[in-house]
Design an enzyme around this catalytic site. Structure first.
Site, PDB file in Angstrom:
ATOM      1  CD  GLU A 273      -2.482   1.045   2.605  1.00 48.70           C
ATOM      2  OE1 GLU A 273      -3.402   2.036   2.822  1.00 48.70           O
ATOM      3  OE2 GLU A 273      -2.362   0.483   3.474  1.00 48.70           O
ATOM      4  CE  LYS A 335      -8.458   1.400   2.933  1.00 45.93           C
ATOM      5  NZ  LYS A 335      -7.607   1.609   3.983  1.00 45.93           N
ATOM      6  CB  CYS A 388      -4.839  -1.085   4.273  1.00 43.59           C
ATOM      7  SG  CYS A 388      -4.031  -1.170   6.072  1.00 43.59           S
TER       8      CYS A 388
END
Length: 510
Positions: A273, A335, A388
């Protein structure tokens, strides 16, 4: 309650304050059941006293005991929030403590509701507790996974990833695993406090989830498709306090490019990430260089970066994105599930201005669309991406199946230092692979990076806080597990039906 009962069993009624302190201590020990400790069998032993209290005392007292149990559980299980906010976020200690304790109190309040429901709907009857307890616990676990954006950490099912209960995950997901654990534990309580036929039924109910879970581990719920894919994971190992130092940018970029060139046989190379600590339009030349390295090959590089886009906002939106680069191709995934107080700040303008004055993070990232196209590697593999914290929300990823045949996760657990959080996060990622029957490639900035099998097993893991370059073969798969097809609907629906039936039975006394 009979007065000749053992004194320890009289604590909830005779000495409620001491009893709640015991509940807090038992809850505090719950973190031992999760990674990195992995003492999964301790969870039923710690839950048993709480279930006993919920069976024996009033709903209000049961809720109070469950609250203190939950407070201990979340303070010890999520203490790493303090590290993230204070040590690496540079917030004042009192702010970090406030956020850490505040979250624990909110999560404990959910358990208060679970305890109240168990006591109110079972009314002290062992046979009713057998169904009410798992239904109440799982419904509350599920609710805290989405209410106010959700915090699904420490669901009991995660701790069972290496045990027999894990066999239930491809059918009912992590909440189904939790359900089976709680029903088995409650059945032990019922067997200890009942006689005759009910005791026999309780013994069977205690054993059957374990036995059935073991049998459910045997079948392959999905099947291989095509040849194994050679994949590599690159991990720079740069701590969070150094990562955004401008002097680190070039060494980081050189490390990732050098690592990619060292594994010419790998078809997929996964970086973490925000592997490159910059906006994408600030490192366009570097991205083009990576594309050039991939020219005329069957290779793809997957990496996280902050993406600036002007398509919906003339001032520009910033996304936490994953790019996949192939020969002449570039795709992205943005995301979708952002972290409150980490990636966006749900506060009024006055508070945001105060945060700015305190030199605290205060700018929001933009969330990606709820449903996005899959990332397709140069070799044709279709990747379901999660960034994540997103991999804690398994149901939100199910739109990618059955088309996706591999999981890709990029993460940054450097925020949590050398705490239990990276180990817990890896445990969650393993559950996601098991639920959908897909191999997973997981790259993190400082560890724990890993290759994960479709059965949730760890195929290979890297060291924390060191530079790593790992290579392994992963197997693309096709097909749908029952959980991938139906999500949480069966187990949540069952829990709602159970609680609804008992609620209606006792509505006259509510």
């Amino acid at each position: 309650m009979a007065r000749d009962t053992h004194p320890i069993l009289l604590l909830p009624a005779d000495r409620p304050r001491l009893s709640r302190l015991v509940a807090f201590i038992l809850g505090s020990a719950m973190s031992l059941g999760f990674a990195p400790f992995g003492w999964s069998l301790i969870l039923p032993l710690l839950l048993l006293p709480l279930l006993y209290v919920c069976k024996m005392v009033s709903p209000r007292d049961a809720g109070g005991h469950a609250f203190w149990f939950g407070l201990g559980m979340f303070l010890t299980g999520t203490y790493w929030i303090y590290i993230s906010v204070h040590v690496f976020g540079d917030a004042a200690p009192w702010i970090a403590l406030l956020l850490m304790i505040g979250l624990a109190v909110i999560m404990a309040t959910f358990l208060w509701i679970a305890g109240w429901l168990m006591s109110r709907l079972s009314q002290g009857e062992a046979s009713q507790m057998l169904l009410v307890a798992p239904a109440a616990w799982v419904l509350i676990e599920w609710m805290r996974g989405w209410f106010l954006t959700g915090f699904p950490w420490l669901a009991l099912g995660y701790a069972q990833i290496d045990g027999l209960f894990a066999g239930w995950a491809p059918l009912l997901g992590v909440y189904g695993v939790s359900f089976m654990l709680v029903i088995s534990t409650t059945a032990v309580l019922v067997a200890l406090t009942s006689t005759g036929t009910l005791r026999i039924i309780a013994v069977a109910a205690a054993v059957l989830p374990w036995f059935s879970g073991g049998l459910l581990l045997l079948p392959d719920w999905t099947e291989p498709v095509g040849n194994p894919v050679r994949a590599s994971i690159a991990q720079a190992g740069v701590s969070q306090d150094k990562k955004w130092d401008r002097d680190q940018l070039r060494p980081i970029m050189e490390f990732y490019r050098r690592s990619t060139l060292r594994v010419p046989e790998s078809e997929i190379i996964d970086w973490p990430e925000v592997a490159i600590p910059a906006l994408d339009d600030q490192v366009t030349g570097y991205i083009n260089l990576i594309k050039s390295d991939l020219r005329n090959s069957n290779r793809s590089v997957v990496f996280g970066i902050l993406e600036r886009s002007f398509e919906h906002n003339p001032d520009g939106n910033i996304y936490n994105s994953v790019f996949i680069l192939s020969d002449g191709e570039q795709q992205s995934y943005r995301k979708r599930h952002l972290v409150p107080f980490g990636e966006y700040f749900p506060v009024p303008p006055a508070v945001r201005e105060w945060m700015k004055m305190q030199n605290l993070p205060h700018s929001d990232l933009t969330a990606g669309e709820a449903v996005q196209p899959l990332l397709v590697a140069a070799n044709g593999a279709k990747l379901a991406a999660a960034i994540c914290y997103e991999d804690a929300y398994g149901a939100e990823q199910l739109y990618a199946f059955p088309e996706a045949n591999l999981l890709i996760n990029v993460s940054n657990d450097a925020w949590f230092g050398d705490s239990i959080a990276p180990h817990q996060h890896l445990e969650i990622a393993r559950m996601r692979a098991l639920e959908v029957g897909r191999d997973a490639i997981r790259s993190t900035n400082t560890g724990i990076s890993a290759f994960i099998g479709a059965d949730g097993a760890l195929l290979q893991t890297g060291k924390q806080f060191e530079q790593e370059l790992m290579t392994a073969d992963v197997q693309p798969r096709r097909g749908l597990t029952p959980y991938a097809s139906l999500g949480n609907l069966p187990i949540v629906g069952l829990s709602l039906v159970i609680l609804g039936v008992f609620w209606m039975r006792h509505r006259g006394g509510l």
